[in-house]
Design a protein around this motif. Structure first.
Motif, PDB file in Angstrom:
ATOM      1  N   LYS A   1       0.816  -1.213   0.000  1.00  0.00           N
ATOM      2  CA  LYS A   1       0.000   0.000   0.000  1.00  0.00           C
ATOM      3  C   LYS A   1       0.850   1.264   0.000  1.00  0.00           C
ATOM      4  N   GLN A   2       2.045   1.179   0.601  1.00  0.00           N
ATOM      5  CA  GLN A   2       2.928   2.337   0.610  1.00  0.00           C
ATOM      6  C   GLN A   2       3.819   2.379  -0.640  1.00  0.00           C
TER       7      GLN A   2
ATOM      8  N   SER B   1      12.841   2.757   6.471  1.00  0.00           N
ATOM      9  CA  SER B   1      11.942   3.838   6.890  1.00  0.00           C
ATOM     10  C   SER B   1      12.502   5.207   6.516  1.00  0.00           C
TER      11      SER B   1
ATOM     12  N   HIS C   1      12.122   5.496   2.587  1.00  0.00           N
ATOM     13  CA  HIS C   1      10.746   5.615   2.081  1.00  0.00           C
ATOM     14  C   HIS C   1       9.829   6.391   3.030  1.00  0.00           C
ATOM     15  N   ARG C   2      10.410   7.305   3.780  1.00  0.00           N
ATOM     16  CA  ARG C   2       9.628   8.106   4.731  1.00  0.00           C
ATOM     17  C   ARG C   2       8.503   8.859   4.031  1.00  0.00           C
ATOM     18  N   LYS C   3       8.794   9.429   2.869  1.00  0.00           N
ATOM     19  CA  LYS C   3       7.790  10.222   2.149  1.00  0.00           C
ATOM     20  C   LYS C   3       6.609   9.382   1.674  1.00  0.00           C
ATOM     21  N   LYS C   4       6.819   8.090   1.558  1.00  0.00           N
ATOM     22  CA  LYS C   4       5.743   7.180   1.136  1.00  0.00           C
ATOM     23  C   LYS C   4       4.946   6.663   2.332  1.00  0.00           C
ATOM     24  N   GLY C   5       5.344   7.060   3.541  1.00  0.00           N
ATOM     25  CA  GLY C   5       4.612   6.659   4.739  1.00  0.00           C
ATOM     26  C   GLY C   5       5.066   5.353   5.361  1.00  0.00           C
ATOM     27  N   VAL C   6       6.269   4.913   5.048  1.00  0.00           N
ATOM     28  CA  VAL C   6       6.800   3.679   5.628  1.00  0.00           C
ATOM     29  C   VAL C   6       7.410   4.024   6.981  1.00  0.00           C
ATOM     30  N   THR C   7       6.797   3.521   8.036  1.00  0.00           N
ATOM     31  CA  THR C   7       7.285   3.772   9.390  1.00  0.00           C
ATOM     32  C   THR C   7       8.376   2.761   9.748  1.00  0.00           C
TER      33      THR C   7
ATOM     34  N   ARG D   1       6.724  -0.611  10.725  1.00  0.00           N
ATOM     35  CA  ARG D   1       6.283  -1.428   9.591  1.00  0.00           C
ATOM     36  C   ARG D   1       7.481  -2.008   8.838  1.00  0.00           C
TER      37      ARG D   1
END
Length: 171
Positions: A20-21, A78, A81-87, A90
């Motif tokens: 999803k991210q 993380s 891919h921070r901008k994609k919302g990957v914490t 996760r």
């Protein structure tokens, strides 16, 4: 298990946790991390032939590395891919389940895996799967090809990924 199976299983882990991210990139990261523990064969030219089997499926397949690697690689993913919302949570979970599934299916083979390295060289081996098992690998590969044909938010893509995961668990 063979490298194709390990890569496909990692891809399925990426599909299930990061799609999803990241879309197809989650699957691609899964292929990478699904293969990562087997890169211990790189040292083969410098290790005696009698030690190669002990080295392969050794420390890189251990519980210790399975705990430490997600912390490092989860943080790196993380940040990347921070901008994609990957914490971090996760990403670390993704790396953890990818490595655990890799090690687990290696334990099902007759060669086994040294999951307790560096504390013990005991090989956990259940001996209930072949090293190459087309009935295990082929449905996974077909499912991965099918999910790539759908949008990352597609319910059909979710269903295909889950069906493949259920098949593998029941197998």
């Amino acid at each position: 298990m063979d490298s194709i199976t390990q890569a496909a299983l990692g891809g399925l882990c990426g599909e299930m946790t990061l799609r999803k991210q990241l879309g197809w990139k989650g699957l691609a990261w899964g292929v990478f991390f699904g293969t990562l523990p087997d890169l211990d064969i790189i040292v083969s030219p410098w290790v005696e032939p009698t030690e190669q089997l002990g080295w392969h499926r050794g420390l890189s397949h251990s519980i210790l590395i399975t705990i430490l690697a997600p912390l490092l690689f989860g943080w790196l993913l993380s940040v990347l891919h921070r901008k994609k919302g990957v914490t971090f949570k996760r990403a670390a979970w993704f790396v953890f389940i990818t490595m655990v599934t890799h090690i687990l299916i290696d334990c099902f083979t007759s060669y086994g895996t040294q999951v307790f390295e560096p504390f013990s060289s005991y090989r956990a081996a259940l001996n209930n799967m072949s090293i190459i098992d087309i009935s295990f690998t082929l449905p996974m590969l077909v499912a991965l090809i099918m999910v790539l044909r759908h949008d990352k938010m597609s319910k059909k893509r979710t269903w295909i990924g889950r069906a493949a995961a259920i098949w593998l668990c029941l197998y």
